[in-house]
Design a protein around this motif. Sequence first.
Motif, PDB file in Angstrom:
ATOM      1  N   VAL A 186       0.584  -1.554  -0.148  1.00  0.00           N
ATOM      2  CA  VAL A 186       0.136   0.002   0.390  1.00  0.00           C
ATOM      3  C   VAL A 186       0.719   1.336  -0.117  1.00  0.00           C
ATOM      4  O   VAL A 186       1.997   1.290   1.178  1.00  0.00           O
ATOM      5  CB  VAL A 186      -1.055   0.206   1.913  1.00  0.00           C
ATOM      6  CG1 VAL A 186      -1.634   1.510   0.816  1.00  0.00           C
ATOM      7  CG2 VAL A 186      -1.814  -0.940   0.909  1.00  0.00           C
ATOM      8  N   THR A 187       0.991   1.614  -1.365  1.00  0.00           N
ATOM      9  CA  THR A 187       1.714   2.903  -1.023  1.00  0.00           C
ATOM     10  C   THR A 187       0.877   4.272  -0.614  1.00  0.00           C
ATOM     11  O   THR A 187      -0.005   4.126  -0.479  1.00  0.00           O
ATOM     12  CB  THR A 187       2.695   3.387  -3.214  1.00  0.00           C
ATOM     13  OG1 THR A 187       1.072   3.263  -3.662  1.00  0.00           O
ATOM     14  CG2 THR A 187       3.193   2.241  -2.983  1.00  0.00           C
ATOM     15  N   LEU A 188       1.956   5.383  -0.360  1.00  0.00           N
ATOM     16  CA  LEU A 188       2.047   6.647  -0.299  1.00  0.00           C
ATOM     17  C   LEU A 188      -0.435   7.353  -0.759  1.00  0.00           C
ATOM     18  O   LEU A 188      -0.375   7.736  -0.556  1.00  0.00           O
ATOM     19  CB  LEU A 188       2.605   7.750  -0.409  1.00  0.00           C
ATOM     20  CG  LEU A 188       3.074   7.260   1.547  1.00  0.00           C
ATOM     21  CD1 LEU A 188       4.512   8.361   0.899  1.00  0.00           C
ATOM     22  CD2 LEU A 188       3.110   7.125   2.642  1.00  0.00           C
ATOM     23  N   ASP A 189       0.219   6.910  -2.505  1.00  0.00           N
ATOM     24  CA  ASP A 189      -1.039   7.581  -3.431  1.00  0.00           C
ATOM     25  C   ASP A 189      -1.958   6.803  -3.183  1.00  0.00           C
ATOM     26  O   ASP A 189      -2.804   6.884  -4.002  1.00  0.00           O
ATOM     27  CB  ASP A 189      -0.473   7.813  -4.140  1.00  0.00           C
ATOM     28  CG  ASP A 189       0.145   6.149  -4.935  1.00  0.00           C
ATOM     29  OD1 ASP A 189       0.448   5.237  -4.996  1.00  0.00           O
ATOM     30  OD2 ASP A 189       0.243   6.227  -6.375  1.00  0.00           O
ATOM     31  N   MET A 190      -2.059   5.454  -2.327  1.00  0.00           N
ATOM     32  CA  MET A 190      -3.612   4.635  -2.065  1.00  0.00           C
ATOM     33  C   MET A 190      -4.242   5.405  -0.592  1.00  0.00           C
ATOM     34  O   MET A 190      -3.495   5.329  -0.042  1.00  0.00           O
ATOM     35  CB  MET A 190      -3.527   3.258  -2.490  1.00  0.00           C
ATOM     36  CG  MET A 190      -2.323   3.013  -3.502  1.00  0.00           C
ATOM     37  SD  MET A 190      -1.631   1.068  -3.362  1.00  0.00           S
ATOM     38  CE  MET A 190      -1.304   0.565  -4.696  1.00  0.00           C
ATOM     39  N   PRO A 191      -5.181   5.056  -0.821  1.00  0.00           N
ATOM     40  CA  PRO A 191      -6.301   4.524   0.560  1.00  0.00           C
ATOM     41  C   PRO A 191      -5.576   4.058   1.551  1.00  0.00           C
ATOM     42  O   PRO A 191      -5.115   3.204   0.791  1.00  0.00           O
ATOM     43  CB  PRO A 191      -7.681   5.272   0.010  1.00  0.00           C
ATOM     44  CG  PRO A 191      -7.528   4.586  -1.705  1.00  0.00           C
ATOM     45  CD  PRO A 191      -6.247   4.563  -1.847  1.00  0.00           C
ATOM     46  N   PRO A 192      -5.472   4.811   2.477  1.00  0.00           N
ATOM     47  CA  PRO A 192      -4.963   3.591   3.635  1.00  0.00           C
ATOM     48  C   PRO A 192      -6.680   2.366   3.659  1.00  0.00           C
ATOM     49  O   PRO A 192      -7.598   2.892   3.185  1.00  0.00           O
ATOM     50  CB  PRO A 192      -4.978   4.686   5.438  1.00  0.00           C
ATOM     51  CG  PRO A 192      -6.331   5.830   4.534  1.00  0.00           C
ATOM     52  CD  PRO A 192      -5.809   6.114   3.290  1.00  0.00           C
ATOM     53  N   PRO A 193      -5.349   1.902   4.512  1.00  0.00           N
ATOM     54  CA  PRO A 193      -6.359   0.598   5.039  1.00  0.00           C
ATOM     55  C   PRO A 193      -7.227   1.346   5.893  1.00  0.00           C
ATOM     56  O   PRO A 193      -7.077   2.009   6.649  1.00  0.00           O
ATOM     57  CB  PRO A 193      -5.516  -0.391   5.783  1.00  0.00           C
ATOM     58  CG  PRO A 193      -3.680   0.222   5.129  1.00  0.00           C
ATOM     59  CD  PRO A 193      -4.428   0.787   5.304  1.00  0.00           C
ATOM     60  N   MET A 194      -8.914   0.030   6.168  1.00  0.00           N
ATOM     61  CA  MET A 194      -9.351   0.757   7.125  1.00  0.00           C
ATOM     62  C   MET A 194      -8.830   0.275   8.686  1.00  0.00           C
ATOM     63  O   MET A 194      -9.215   1.195   9.486  1.00  0.00           O
ATOM     64  CB  MET A 194     -11.371   0.016   7.485  1.00  0.00           C
ATOM     65  CG  MET A 194     -11.583   0.701   5.832  1.00  0.00           C
ATOM     66  SD  MET A 194     -13.429  -0.458   4.796  1.00  0.00           S
ATOM     67  CE  MET A 194     -13.874  -0.285   6.128  1.00  0.00           C
ATOM     68  N   LEU A 195      -8.313  -0.542   8.207  1.00  0.00           N
ATOM     69  CA  LEU A 195      -8.000  -1.655  10.346  1.00  0.00           C
ATOM     70  C   LEU A 195      -6.862  -1.800  10.196  1.00  0.00           C
ATOM     71  O   LEU A 195      -6.167  -2.931   8.939  1.00  0.00           O
ATOM     72  CB  LEU A 195      -9.074  -2.419  10.540  1.00  0.00           C
ATOM     73  CG  LEU A 195      -8.810  -2.886  11.371  1.00  0.00           C
ATOM     74  CD1 LEU A 195      -8.768  -2.453  12.834  1.00  0.00           C
ATOM     75  CD2 LEU A 195      -9.609  -4.119  12.001  1.00  0.00           C
ATOM     76  N   ALA A 196      -5.975  -2.233  10.992  1.00  0.00           N
ATOM     77  CA  ALA A 196      -4.644  -2.741  10.851  1.00  0.00           C
ATOM     78  C   ALA A 196      -4.328  -3.521  12.662  1.00  0.00           C
ATOM     79  O   ALA A 196      -4.619  -2.333  13.219  1.00  0.00           O
ATOM     80  CB  ALA A 196      -3.397  -1.667  10.996  1.00  0.00           C
ATOM     81  N   VAL A 197      -4.166  -4.332  12.503  1.00  0.00           N
ATOM     82  CA  VAL A 197      -4.168  -5.296  14.083  1.00  0.00           C
ATOM     83  C   VAL A 197      -2.450  -5.334  13.976  1.00  0.00           C
ATOM     84  O   VAL A 197      -1.823  -6.027  12.763  1.00  0.00           O
ATOM     85  CB  VAL A 197      -4.710  -6.104  13.764  1.00  0.00           C
ATOM     86  CG1 VAL A 197      -4.477  -7.216  14.605  1.00  0.00           C
ATOM     87  CG2 VAL A 197      -6.488  -6.106  12.560  1.00  0.00           C
ATOM     88  N   GLU A 198      -1.993  -5.210  15.599  1.00  0.00           N
ATOM     89  CA  GLU A 198      -0.452  -5.436  15.558  1.00  0.00           C
ATOM     90  C   GLU A 198      -1.006  -6.719  16.751  1.00  0.00           C
ATOM     91  O   GLU A 198      -1.513  -6.305  17.281  1.00  0.00           O
ATOM     92  CB  GLU A 198       0.570  -4.512  15.275  1.00  0.00           C
ATOM     93  CG  GLU A 198       0.551  -4.014  14.206  1.00  0.00           C
ATOM     94  CD  GLU A 198       1.351  -4.191  13.023  1.00  0.00           C
ATOM     95  OE1 GLU A 198       1.939  -5.541  13.740  1.00  0.00           O
ATOM     96  OE2 GLU A 198       2.018  -3.467  11.937  1.00  0.00           O
ATOM     97  N   ILE A 199      -0.028  -7.922  16.201  1.00  0.00           N
ATOM     98  CA  ILE A 199       0.387  -8.846  17.626  1.00  0.00           C
ATOM     99  C   ILE A 199       1.297  -8.156  17.806  1.00  0.00           C
ATOM    100  O   ILE A 199       2.963  -8.750  18.126  1.00  0.00           O
ATOM    101  CB  ILE A 199       0.623 -10.102  16.863  1.00  0.00           C
ATOM    102  CG1 ILE A 199      -1.527 -10.564  16.134  1.00  0.00           C
ATOM    103  CG2 ILE A 199       0.037 -11.506  18.075  1.00  0.00           C
ATOM    104  CD1 ILE A 199      -1.762 -11.326  15.975  1.00  0.00           C
ATOM    105  N   VAL A 200       2.037  -8.060  19.535  1.00  0.00           N
ATOM    106  CA  VAL A 200       2.807  -7.897  19.861  1.00  0.00           C
ATOM    107  C   VAL A 200       4.348  -9.175  19.978  1.00  0.00           C
ATOM    108  O   VAL A 200       3.656  -9.773  20.885  1.00  0.00           O
ATOM    109  CB  VAL A 200       3.032  -6.989  21.508  1.00  0.00           C
ATOM    110  CG1 VAL A 200       3.810  -6.464  21.911  1.00  0.00           C
ATOM    111  CG2 VAL A 200       1.909  -5.774  20.669  1.00  0.00           C
TER     112      VAL A 200
END
Length: 189
Positions: free
Chosen positions: A101-115
């Motif tokens: 996903v590059t800067l010229d694309m819309p952002p994702p709706m949701l990001a999940v990180e598992i610590v």
Amino acid sequence: MTIASQKMTLEEYLNYDDGTDIRYELENGELVALPPESELNIRIASLLFAFFLTQGIPSFRVRIGTEIVVSGSQATTRFPDILVLSEELAAALEGASRSTVTLDMPPPMLAVEIVSPKQENRDYRYKRSEYGARGIAEYWIIDPMQQKVTVLEWVEGLYEEKAYEGNRPIVSPLLGVLNLTPSQILQGR
């Protein structure tokens, strides 16, 4: 582990291939090798992938292994454990040679990180500000060490957070009250 002492541009990074299967992120222009995921983290990511599908999100919009370019003092990319894409972003990635996903694309709706152990600052501090600057509306931090799930919602330029523990159902700003608890997620079952 930082690989090269010379800074890379985003374009150099996106074209980089060392002939191995090692996954890298670019942090402020430096190539950083990602450690292998733990078995628990893989189980949690798989559980969430399947859960999002049961919520009616089409499979082409739920991603594991998709990279996102974020803002930083220099070029930076991240590999969230799970992304939920908008229809528009999924269409923008269609046919791409690399799932980035590059800067010229819309952002994702949701990001999940598992610590992962010893990576708390990356997920709680750095990625929080990077994902906010990128305009990601919702960000989950799943922390097996602290036994909690933190849901962050982007509101008026800042993330507002709610922490969930035990058997309290998670409330997602995008998806509503979920039939899912931190206990279920953290067991990966």
